[in-house]
Write an enzyme that holds these catalytic residues in place. Structure first.
Site, PDB file in Angstrom:
ATOM      1  N   GLU A  45       0.891  -1.240   0.099  1.00  0.00           N
ATOM      2  CA  GLU A  45       0.003   0.112  -0.013  1.00  0.00           C
ATOM      3  C   GLU A  45       0.723   1.266   0.068  1.00  0.00           C
ATOM      4  OE1 GLU A  45      -3.608  -0.025   2.296  1.00  0.00           O
ATOM      5  OE2 GLU A  45      -2.768   1.856   3.385  1.00  0.00           O
ATOM      6  N   GLY A  73     -13.560   6.528   5.713  1.00  0.00           N
ATOM      7  CA  GLY A  73     -12.491   7.407   6.040  1.00  0.00           C
ATOM      8  C   GLY A  73     -12.803   8.282   7.170  1.00  0.00           C
ATOM      9  N   ALA A 123     -19.227   2.833   5.844  1.00  0.00           N
ATOM     10  CA  ALA A 123     -18.875   2.401   4.822  1.00  0.00           C
ATOM     11  C   ALA A 123     -19.547   1.286   3.989  1.00  0.00           C
ATOM     12  CB  ALA A 123     -17.280   1.533   5.114  1.00  0.00           C
ATOM     13  N   LYS A 150     -20.879  -5.152   5.785  1.00  0.00           N
ATOM     14  CA  LYS A 150     -20.173  -4.751   4.443  1.00  0.00           C
ATOM     15  C   LYS A 150     -20.257  -5.805   3.602  1.00  0.00           C
ATOM     16  CE  LYS A 150     -16.946  -1.914   7.002  1.00  0.00           C
ATOM     17  NZ  LYS A 150     -15.619  -1.757   7.519  1.00  0.00           N
TER      18      LYS A 150
END
Length: 291
Positions: free
Chosen positions: A17, A108, A126, A166
């Site tokens: 990442e 975020g 999310a 999710k």
């Protein structure tokens, strides 16, 4: 490149990442960092997305560089906090046009800019953003998991309920927040499976880069500084940078060795836009025929 195809076809998948370079000087170094890590043949790289859409142009340009210039398999982040549906659609359309097939979706954090005003139709969670994207696009979607629980969540069990949501909304894999005691991760996976989470859960690896940075990141992310890690930090606290870096590499290699005994679907390295530690860890693991 669809990450789920990788996780279905090989193990362990090695991913790395990055965040968009913050200024021109960092951008000049970024190319060499990426090239060094690309020599380790990662299965994919991912690029983060600024809070409240900050530096989203930088995220786009970084993703574009990795895909178009470097020809590297790349996952794009999107962080939806504060963004309205039209802004999110614009970001996703741009990524789609680049050929991105996998999007990593997080809520975020609130931007540090005290004058920031979130869009009235922004997504609170999310899972909501995942559902919005899934109903409109053909992206493969990833999401975050928190082995020690999200800092804002009332309990780990409740956090796992949100992870299941999710998945139900369309997430197809999980990258876990880093932790420095693998037992947190192992217990987390067991609890997630018991709660009906069936998608791949990937451990995150955050090497020690500096003592100060480790302390700051652990506080921000809610990661426990274990007794073993604290002992390592104490031993190198007054040493030179290279000694600290090497201690971090050694600690991470030991952690990865233990993780790999349990056959994880992958290892996800938080590079912090640095190449030396992640390169050394991968080289040592491959030298031991563990990767």
């Amino acid at each position: 490149m669809r990450v789920t195809d990788l996780y279905a076809s090989k193990a362990p998948v090695v991913s790395m990442e990055f965040f968009p370079p913050r200024d021109e000087a960092a951008a000049e170094k970024f190319d060499n960092i990426v090239d060094t890590l690309a020599d380790r043949n990662p299965d994919y790289m991912s690029v983060t997305f600024g809070a409240g859409g900050s530096n989203r142009d930088g995220s786009y340009q970084t993703v574009k560089k990795l895909i178009k210039d470097k020809q590297l398999p790349t996952v794009a982040y999107i962080a939806g906090y504060g963004l309205g549906p039209d802004e999110i659609t614009e970001v996703l359309d741009n990524y789609k046009a680049l050929g991105v097939e996998t999007i990593f979706v997080i809520r975020g954090d609130k931007p540090k800019d005290e004058n920031f005003t979130p869009h009235p139709e922004s997504f609170a969670h999310a899972s909501d953003l995942i559902g919005f994207i899934k109903s409109r696009y053909d992206f493969t979607l990833g999401c975050a998991g928190y082995p020690e629980g999200h800092l804002e969540c009332e309990s780990l069990d409740k956090d796992i309920e949100y992870l299941k949501l999710k998945q139900d909304q369309g997430a197809e894999y999980v990258v876990a927040q880093y932790c420095y005691d693998n037992q947190f991760f192992f217990d987390y996976v067991d609890k997630c499976r018991a709660a009906g989470v069936t998608i791949p859960i990937i451990p995150g690896i955050m090497p020690v880069y500096t003592v100060k940075l480790t302390n700051i990141l652990c506080k921000v992310c809610g990661a426990t500084i274990t007794d073993a890690l604290q002992k390592t930090l104490d031993e190198v606290a007054d040493k030179d940078k290279e000694t600290v870096l090497q201690a971090g590499i050694d600690f991470a290699v030991d952690q990865c060795r233990d993780l790999l005994k349990h056959n994880p679907a992958g290892l996800h390295f938080y590079t912090m836009n640095r190449s030396k530690s992640t390169s050394a860890i991968i080289d040592r693991l491959r030298g031991e025929n563990l990767l």
